[in-house]
Design a protein around this motif. Structure first.
Motif, PDB file in Angstrom:
ATOM      1  N   GLN A  50     -43.929 -29.825  -8.204  1.00  0.00           N
ATOM      2  CA  GLN A  50     -42.524 -29.670  -8.597  1.00  0.00           C
ATOM      3  C   GLN A  50     -41.665 -30.449  -7.598  1.00  0.00           C
ATOM      4  O   GLN A  50     -42.057 -30.585  -6.430  1.00  0.00           O
ATOM      5  N   ILE A  51     -40.526 -30.952  -8.062  1.00  0.00           N
ATOM      6  CA  ILE A  51     -39.596 -31.627  -7.141  1.00  0.00           C
ATOM      7  C   ILE A  51     -38.230 -30.981  -7.315  1.00  0.00           C
ATOM      8  O   ILE A  51     -37.710 -30.898  -8.429  1.00  0.00           O
ATOM      9  N   GLY A 117     -32.729 -47.027   5.603  1.00  0.00           N
ATOM     10  CA  GLY A 117     -33.768 -47.964   6.065  1.00  0.00           C
ATOM     11  C   GLY A 117     -35.139 -47.332   6.170  1.00  0.00           C
ATOM     12  O   GLY A 117     -36.083 -47.987   6.604  1.00  0.00           O
ATOM     13  N   GLY A 118     -35.271 -46.059   5.797  1.00  0.00           N
ATOM     14  CA  GLY A 118     -36.568 -45.369   5.914  1.00  0.00           C
ATOM     15  C   GLY A 118     -37.517 -45.812   4.812  1.00  0.00           C
ATOM     16  O   GLY A 118     -37.343 -45.446   3.654  1.00  0.00           O
ATOM     17  N   LEU A 119     -38.520 -46.585   5.202  1.00  0.00           N
ATOM     18  CA  LEU A 119     -39.460 -47.158   4.234  1.00  0.00           C
ATOM     19  C   LEU A 119     -40.156 -46.066   3.422  1.00  0.00           C
ATOM     20  O   LEU A 119     -40.237 -46.123   2.199  1.00  0.00           O
ATOM     21  N   VAL A 120     -40.665 -45.066   4.132  1.00  0.00           N
ATOM     22  CA  VAL A 120     -41.465 -44.045   3.453  1.00  0.00           C
ATOM     23  C   VAL A 120     -40.590 -42.981   2.793  1.00  0.00           C
ATOM     24  O   VAL A 120     -40.823 -42.599   1.639  1.00  0.00           O
ATOM     25  N   THR A 121     -39.545 -42.516   3.483  1.00  0.00           N
ATOM     26  CA  THR A 121     -38.722 -41.454   2.862  1.00  0.00           C
ATOM     27  C   THR A 121     -38.100 -41.974   1.562  1.00  0.00           C
ATOM     28  O   THR A 121     -38.087 -41.272   0.550  1.00  0.00           O
ATOM     29  N   ASN A 122     -37.615 -43.201   1.576  1.00  0.00           N
ATOM     30  CA  ASN A 122     -37.021 -43.745   0.349  1.00  0.00           C
ATOM     31  C   ASN A 122     -38.078 -43.940  -0.724  1.00  0.00           C
ATOM     32  O   ASN A 122     -37.836 -43.675  -1.903  1.00  0.00           O
ATOM     33  N   HIS A 125     -38.830 -40.617  -2.380  1.00  0.00           N
ATOM     34  CA  HIS A 125     -37.770 -40.218  -3.308  1.00  0.00           C
ATOM     35  C   HIS A 125     -37.810 -41.048  -4.587  1.00  0.00           C
ATOM     36  O   HIS A 125     -37.616 -40.529  -5.677  1.00  0.00           O
ATOM     37  N   ASP A 126     -38.055 -42.345  -4.437  1.00  0.00           N
ATOM     38  CA  ASP A 126     -37.939 -43.238  -5.597  1.00  0.00           C
ATOM     39  C   ASP A 126     -39.190 -43.277  -6.465  1.00  0.00           C
ATOM     40  O   ASP A 126     -39.123 -43.657  -7.621  1.00  0.00           O
TER      41      ASP A 126
END
Ligand code: FES
Length: 371
Positions: A50-51, A117-122, A125-126
């Protein structure tokens, strides 16, 4: 039909693959991954169940790890590994759910804020959707309650609330009786993460007092101050947990010190994509030096406070790492000679052979490491 000799050879080869490999998972996992990514053995797979959109830039990912995942203590962190642009990237996040939820329903949650600029966090999310599978490491970290239980104060800022949520859910589930206070700093009311969960916790858990402070409600920012601490009964007898941006942690440490709180009663953890803070004792020192990467037969020079991990990456190497902030120890490696300083504590190492963490070690003169 295969000749008997060929059949024997084929069986022999298969037997060798099955029984004599050092790492059977590396052989079978690509096949298992195609059948069902949850069958992979080389790491612990976890399916997104779930998100939940918490705020405009923060989501909670509810994960169902494979049953062999060993569990965690409230306040601990995990590394997750995802592949972006063909590269495996590992990052550390704190668990925001309680061990009770894992024990009862087999799920855990990670509450993740997008970082500019967060490579992994973005990417998370995407790209992540329900049903996707990511790789989950074992839990680690000592942002945990001491024994025996005593009154607690949490001071959290922004997404620093995530390990605190895990603690509060756990304390409520275990009916922890000592007083528990939370001072939670957010930029605006819209930035409160898990607002509903916090409200529900405060309603059902009578030992808990929650004070949420918006720092940018008016023209003049409103940060942690002495009155906030005066409002916490029995401050000096509490175990205190700090989690948030470095500015809040520095301010909290200073104010707590002024209020007579002992350093030993304060535990801190910080999360940021940026480089971990440089200990003030190192600010005026000349740092850097020649680095010999012995296994790779490479040499590099650095000036300033670049870590050995950064120097290695700038030289085209890809040493194993996780959190990049001195917590997970995945970057530990052997220094064979030379001195390094720890950017968090300011402490210098000895000159000889020892284990160091690449992400928080800065060369102080020539250094040789087993990378
Ligand atoms: S990468 Fe986690 S301690 Fe260095």
């Amino acid at each position: 039909m295969l000749a008997k000799n060929t059949q024997t050879k084929a069986l022999h080869w298969l037997g060798k693959q099955l029984f004599n490999r050092n790492d059977p998972a590396a052989f079978f996992d690509p096949l298992l991954e195609k059948l069902d990514p949850m069958l992979v053995q080389g790491h612990t797979p976890a399916r997104i169940d779930q998100i939940i959109q918490e705020t405009s830039d923060t989501r909670t990912f509810v994960l169902k790890p494979a049953g062999r995942w060993p569990g965690f203590q409230a306040g601990q962190h995990v590394n997750i590994c995802v592949e972006t642009s063909g590269i495996q990237r590992t990052r550390t996040f704190s668990l925001s759910s309680s061990p009770e939820l894992w024990a009862q329903q087999g799920v855990v949650t990670l509450t993740i804020k997008r970082l500019s600029g967060g490579l992994v966090t973005n990417w998370l999310h995407d790209n992540l959707s329900c049903g996707d599978v990511i790789s989950l490491g074992e839990a680690f970290g000592d942002f945990v309650l001491s024994e025996p239980p005593r009154p607690v104060l949490f001071i959290a800022g922004g997404s620093g609330i995530t390990p605190v949520l895990s603690h509060l859910e756990t304390m409520a589930a275990q009916d922890f009786r000592a007083p528990v206070s939370l001072l939670y700093f957010v930029r605006t009311q819209q930035d409160i993460i898990a607002a509903e969960r916090l409200k529900a916790l405060e309603n059902r858990y009578s030992a808990l007092t929650v004070n949420i402070i918006a720092t940018h409600k008016n023209d003049t920012p409103r940060y942690l101050n002495s009155e906030d601490l005066n409002g916490v009964p029995g401050l000096k007898a509490r175990q205190i947990f700090l989690c948030g941006p470095q500015g809040l942690m520095d301010l909290a440490n200073e104010l707590l010190h002024q209020h007579g709180v002992r350093k030993a009663d304060i535990q801190s953890t910080f999360f940021s994509a940026a480089t971990p803070p440089l200990n003030p004792d190192l600010a005026n020192q000349t740092l850097g030096g020649k680095v010999q990467f012995a296994k790779s037969s490479l040499e590099a020079s650095s000036e300033g406070d670049a870590s050995l991990l950064e120097i290695a990456e700038a030289s085209g190497l890809t040493p194993r790492h996780g959190c990049r902030m001195g917590i997970c120890h995945q970057c530990s490696c052997r220094k064979t000679s030379g001195t390094v300083v720890n950017r968090l504590t300011g402490q210098a190492s000895g000159p000889g052979e020892e284990s160091i963490q690449l992400c928080i070690s800065i060369p102080h003169g020539p250094v040789a490491i087993d990378v």
